[in-house]
Structure formats: C-alpha cells, structure tokens
Scaffold this active site. Structure first.
Site, PDB file in Angstrom:
ATOM      1  N   LYS A   8       0.834  -1.222   0.000  1.00 35.18           N
ATOM      2  CA  LYS A   8       0.000   0.000   0.000  1.00 35.18           C
ATOM      3  C   LYS A   8       0.863   1.264   0.000  1.00 35.18           C
ATOM      4  CE  LYS A   8      -2.056  -1.154   3.878  1.00 35.18           C
ATOM      5  NZ  LYS A   8      -1.405  -2.454   4.128  1.00 35.18           N
ATOM      6  N   ARG A  87      -9.678   1.299   8.752  1.00 34.59           N
ATOM      7  CA  ARG A  87      -9.275  -0.083   8.953  1.00 34.59           C
ATOM      8  C   ARG A  87     -10.301  -0.871   9.746  1.00 34.59           C
ATOM      9  NH1 ARG A  87      -3.404   0.394   8.618  1.00 34.59           N
ATOM     10  NH2 ARG A  87      -2.427  -1.570   9.084  1.00 34.59           N
ATOM     11  N   ARG A 126      11.418  -6.475   4.211  1.00 34.34           N
ATOM     12  CA  ARG A 126      11.323  -5.003   4.105  1.00 34.34           C
ATOM     13  C   ARG A 126      12.402  -4.320   4.955  1.00 34.34           C
ATOM     14  NH1 ARG A 126       5.813  -2.196   5.184  1.00 34.34           N
ATOM     15  NH2 ARG A 126       5.828  -3.498   7.032  1.00 34.34           N
ATOM     16  N   ARG A 159      11.497  -2.874  10.613  1.00 32.65           N
ATOM     17  CA  ARG A 159      10.453  -2.400  11.525  1.00 32.65           C
ATOM     18  C   ARG A 159      10.199  -3.414  12.632  1.00 32.65           C
ATOM     19  NH1 ARG A 159       5.479  -0.192   7.929  1.00 32.65           N
ATOM     20  NH2 ARG A 159       4.297  -1.454   9.396  1.00 32.65           N
ATOM     21  N   ARG A 170      -0.813  -9.139  13.168  1.00 32.76           N
ATOM     22  CA  ARG A 170      -1.321  -8.158  12.183  1.00 32.76           C
ATOM     23  C   ARG A 170      -2.242  -8.822  11.163  1.00 32.76           C
ATOM     24  NH1 ARG A 170       4.133  -5.837  10.156  1.00 32.76           N
ATOM     25  NH2 ARG A 170       2.915  -4.541   8.751  1.00 32.76           N
TER      26      ARG A 170
HETATM   27  P1  AP5 Z   1       4.885  -1.701   1.673  1.00 35.39           P
HETATM   28  O1  AP5 Z   1       4.605  -0.768   0.539  1.00 35.39           O
HETATM   29  O2  AP5 Z   1       5.677  -1.177   2.827  1.00 35.39           O
HETATM   30  O3  AP5 Z   1       3.535  -2.417   2.162  1.00 35.39           O
HETATM   31  P2  AP5 Z   1       2.319  -1.869   3.026  1.00 35.39           P
HETATM   32  O4  AP5 Z   1       1.084  -2.526   2.525  1.00 35.39           O
HETATM   33  O5  AP5 Z   1       2.345  -0.360   3.084  1.00 35.39           O
HETATM   34  O6  AP5 Z   1       2.730  -2.502   4.408  1.00 35.39           O
HETATM   35  P3  AP5 Z   1       2.593  -1.991   5.892  1.00 35.39           P
HETATM   36  O7  AP5 Z   1       3.254  -3.049   6.727  1.00 35.39           O
HETATM   37  O8  AP5 Z   1       3.113  -0.584   6.054  1.00 35.39           O
HETATM   38  O9  AP5 Z   1       1.073  -2.032   6.080  1.00 35.39           O
HETATM   39  P4  AP5 Z   1       0.344  -2.183   7.391  1.00 35.39           P
HETATM   40  O10 AP5 Z   1      -1.046  -1.946   6.948  1.00 35.39           O
HETATM   41  O11 AP5 Z   1       0.575  -3.406   8.173  1.00 35.39           O
HETATM   42  O12 AP5 Z   1       1.068  -1.073   8.290  1.00 35.39           O
HETATM   43  P5  AP5 Z   1       0.768   0.458   8.593  1.00 35.39           P
HETATM   44  O13 AP5 Z   1       2.041   1.160   8.524  1.00 35.39           O
HETATM   45  O14 AP5 Z   1      -0.404   0.981   7.844  1.00 35.39           O
HETATM   46  O15 AP5 Z   1       5.622  -2.984   1.034  1.00 35.39           O
HETATM   47  C1  AP5 Z   1       6.058  -4.065   1.856  1.00 35.39           C
HETATM   48  C2  AP5 Z   1       7.397  -4.627   1.303  1.00 35.39           C
HETATM   49  O16 AP5 Z   1       7.149  -5.214   0.024  1.00 35.39           O
HETATM   50  C3  AP5 Z   1       8.488  -3.547   1.074  1.00 35.39           C
HETATM   51  O17 AP5 Z   1       9.742  -4.098   1.381  1.00 35.39           O
HETATM   52  C4  AP5 Z   1       8.377  -3.224  -0.428  1.00 35.39           C
HETATM   53  O18 AP5 Z   1       9.601  -2.779  -0.961  1.00 35.39           O
HETATM   54  C5  AP5 Z   1       7.968  -4.591  -0.993  1.00 35.39           C
HETATM   55  N1  AP5 Z   1       7.124  -4.470  -2.186  1.00 35.39           N
HETATM   56  C6  AP5 Z   1       6.119  -3.578  -2.392  1.00 35.39           C
HETATM   57  N2  AP5 Z   1       5.544  -3.784  -3.591  1.00 35.39           N
HETATM   58  C7  AP5 Z   1       6.184  -4.855  -4.139  1.00 35.39           C
HETATM   59  C8  AP5 Z   1       6.044  -5.561  -5.371  1.00 35.39           C
HETATM   60  N3  AP5 Z   1       5.112  -5.215  -6.269  1.00 35.39           N
HETATM   61  N4  AP5 Z   1       6.859  -6.630  -5.593  1.00 35.39           N
HETATM   62  C9  AP5 Z   1       7.794  -6.997  -4.670  1.00 35.39           C
HETATM   63  N5  AP5 Z   1       7.991  -6.358  -3.505  1.00 35.39           N
HETATM   64  C10 AP5 Z   1       7.186  -5.296  -3.233  1.00 35.39           C
HETATM   65  O19 AP5 Z   1       0.290   0.318  10.118  1.00 35.39           O
HETATM   66  C11 AP5 Z   1       1.161  -0.152  11.121  1.00 35.39           C
HETATM   67  C12 AP5 Z   1       0.415  -0.296  12.428  1.00 35.39           C
HETATM   68  O20 AP5 Z   1      -0.108   0.990  12.833  1.00 35.39           O
HETATM   69  C13 AP5 Z   1      -0.802  -1.228  12.429  1.00 35.39           C
HETATM   70  O21 AP5 Z   1      -0.430  -2.576  12.615  1.00 35.39           O
HETATM   71  C14 AP5 Z   1      -1.611  -0.659  13.605  1.00 35.39           C
HETATM   72  O22 AP5 Z   1      -1.054  -1.058  14.828  1.00 35.39           O
HETATM   73  C15 AP5 Z   1      -1.377   0.843  13.468  1.00 35.39           C
HETATM   74  N6  AP5 Z   1      -2.394   1.480  12.617  1.00 35.39           N
HETATM   75  C16 AP5 Z   1      -2.169   2.171  11.465  1.00 35.39           C
HETATM   76  N7  AP5 Z   1      -3.311   2.618  10.959  1.00 35.39           N
HETATM   77  C17 AP5 Z   1      -4.302   2.216  11.784  1.00 35.39           C
HETATM   78  C18 AP5 Z   1      -5.732   2.359  11.773  1.00 35.39           C
HETATM   79  N8  AP5 Z   1      -6.363   3.030  10.782  1.00 35.39           N
HETATM   80  N9  AP5 Z   1      -6.433   1.773  12.766  1.00 35.39           N
HETATM   81  C19 AP5 Z   1      -5.828   1.117  13.769  1.00 35.39           C
HETATM   82  N10 AP5 Z   1      -4.495   0.942  13.843  1.00 35.39           N
HETATM   83  C20 AP5 Z   1      -3.727   1.480  12.864  1.00 35.39           C
END
Ligand code: AP5
Length: 220
Positions: A8, A87, A126, A159, A170
């Site tokens: 994402k 979410r 990552r 991370r 997660r």
């Molecule tokens: P990346 O782009 O980093 O993936 P992502 O989907 O953004 O992953 P996140 O782990 O950031 O998502 P998440 O939803 O768990 O965490 P968030 O930060 O929102 O890509 C991942 C890897 O794959 C990278 O190494 C990249 O290079 C590689 N890659 C990407 N595309 C690729 C491709 N096409 N081919 C190959 N490799 C590829 O949230 C973190 C925490 O915050 C949550 O767990 C929760 O505790 C809290 N939180 C955040 N928002 C909320 C909310 N709205 N409500 C409640 N808690 C929340």
C-alpha cells in the site's frame, strides 16, 4: 486498502507522482510519534505505540483523533490518498460522516490482493530508511549499497512489527477487523480490486487506468 505488507505504501508513493495528492498514512503518523523522545509522547500516544508494536490495531478513538487533526489533507487541491485508514467499520463510518459534512466524496477504494505467503516474504524482507523513510526489500527492491538508502544514504532498519510474532497478530487483526470493509465498499460501488503481483510500476499503471475509468464514469 489491503493486508499488511501488500504494498500500500509503495503504491501510494507511486500514485502520488501521478496525482500530486496529499498522502495520509496513519501508520507513518504513529511511527513519526514513536521516533520522538519518551517525554514528548502523550500517555495516549504511548498506549497507541504499544498496540502497534504487538501488531494489534490502535483503538478507533485514538486513530480518529489523529485523522481529525489532519482534516486539511482532505481539502488538498490535488485530492488525497488515505493509506492504512479506515481499517475498521467504525472508522469507515466516521470517515463517511466527516466527508459528508465537508461536501466531499471518495472517488474509489483500491483493494490490493496477494497470497499470505507472498505477504510474509514482503514483510520479512522489508527495510526502511531511518532518515527519509524510503522503503526497500532485501531481494525484490534492494538498495544499491547494502544497508544504505539510495536516496539519502541513511541507515536501513527492520520495523519492530515485521518480526514473525507481530506479523501473525497483524494478519489476524486484518482478517477480523479490516477485511469486512471490502464488502462495505463493494456495496457502496467504490471498490476496485487490483492484484498486487508483478513490478510496482506495473501495479501502479493498472491502478491509474482503473482510477481514470472510474473518474470518467463519475463525470459522464
Ligand atoms: P509496503 O509498501 O511497505 O507495504 P504496506 O502494505 O504499506 O505494508 P505496511 O506493513 O506498512 O502495512 P500495514 O497496513 O501493516 O502497516 P501500517 O504502517 O499501515 O511494502 C512491503 C514490502 O514489500 C516492502 O519491502 C516493499 O519494498 C515490498 N514491495 C512492495 N511492492 C512490491 C512488489 N510489487 N513486488 C515486490 N515487492 C514489493 O500500520 C502499522 C500499524 O499501525 C498497524 O499494525 C496498527 O497497529 C497501526 N495502525 C495504522 N493505521 C491504523 C488504523 N487506521 N487503525 C488502527 N491501527 C492502525
């Protein structure tokens, strides 16, 4: 939308080059708060960070407070990309009410899809830059110099919530609380499904094409 690690954040950055929109990632906001010193963190933020480290969702009230503080993003002339928010159904309903009050509407909700084994590989490999937060992958998107950011030469780190025990929590939180939003947005006629396999640029191109046809339909 999409499960943890589906790409994402990577797609939001690429889409931004095309849209020049405001990118609001709730995960990035929490991580920025976590990098402040202990005494600069409010009790509510400390509690939120403990949920995040375990891989659990932060309570809706705390997330909502943070989003409300950034409501200016929704008024950005180039539009906005919400990444990792909403979410839960509660967050989605609160967002709808806020947008109705602001006279705004979502163009689309993009749901990225990937198998669990590919998700686990992406999260495990990552690496993020300590300085500019650019995201790499040890095998799929490796930096030119191991352990160093291509953009600013900052140190790359793993991370805390990418450890195997947090990844499991997660994924469970996603299935329990976030997956039901797929039906919520499908029945609202907003859902675009995109397979998150292949190079990031190609996935972005598919997303842009789908968004453009959605916008053309809305304008017709
Ligand atoms: P990346 O782009 O980093 O993936 P992502 O989907 O953004 O992953 P996140 O782990 O950031 O998502 P998440 O939803 O768990 O965490 P968030 O930060 O929102 O890509 C991942 C890897 O794959 C990278 O190494 C990249 O290079 C590689 N890659 C990407 N595309 C690729 C491709 N096409 N081919 C190959 N490799 C590829 O949230 C973190 C925490 O915050 C949550 O767990 C929760 O505790 C809290 N939180 C955040 N928002 C909320 C909310 N709205 N409500 C409640 N808690 C929340």
């Amino acid at each position: 939308m999409g499960p943890p690690g589906v790409g994402k954040g990577t797609q939001a950055d690429l889409l931004n080059r095309w849209l020049r929109a405001c990118h609001l990632s709730t995960g990035d906001v929490f991580r920025a708060a976590g990098s402040r010193s202990e005494c600069e963190q409010s009790p509510v933020m400390k509690e939120a960070l403990s949920y995040m480290r375990r891989g659990d969702l932060v309570p809706d009230a705390t997330v909502w407070e943070m989003v409300r503080e950034r409501v200016g993003c929704l008024r950005c002339g180039g539009g906005f990309i919400l990444d990792g928010f909403p979410r839960t159904l509660g967050q989605a309903e609160a967002l709808k009410q806020l947008m109705d009050r602001e006279g705004l509407a979502l163009t689309a909700v993009v749901n990225y899809e990937l198998t669990v084994s590919e998700i686990v590989d992406r999260l495990g490999g990552r690496r993020t830059c300590e300085e500019c937060k650019a995201v790499f992958h040890v095998t799929e998107r490796p930096p030119k110099v191991a352990g160093r950011c291509d953009q600013c030469e900052g140190k790359l780190f793993q991370r805390e919530d990418d450890r195997p025990e947090s990844i499991r929590v997660r994924l469970e939180a996603y299935d329990r609380s976030t997956a039901p939003l797929i039906e919520f947005y499908r029945s609202a006629g907003l859902l675009i499904r995109v397979a998150a396999t292949g190079p990031p640029d190609e996935i972005c191109q598919i997303t842009v094409t789908d968004l453009e046809s959605r916008r053309a339909e809305q304008l017709a």
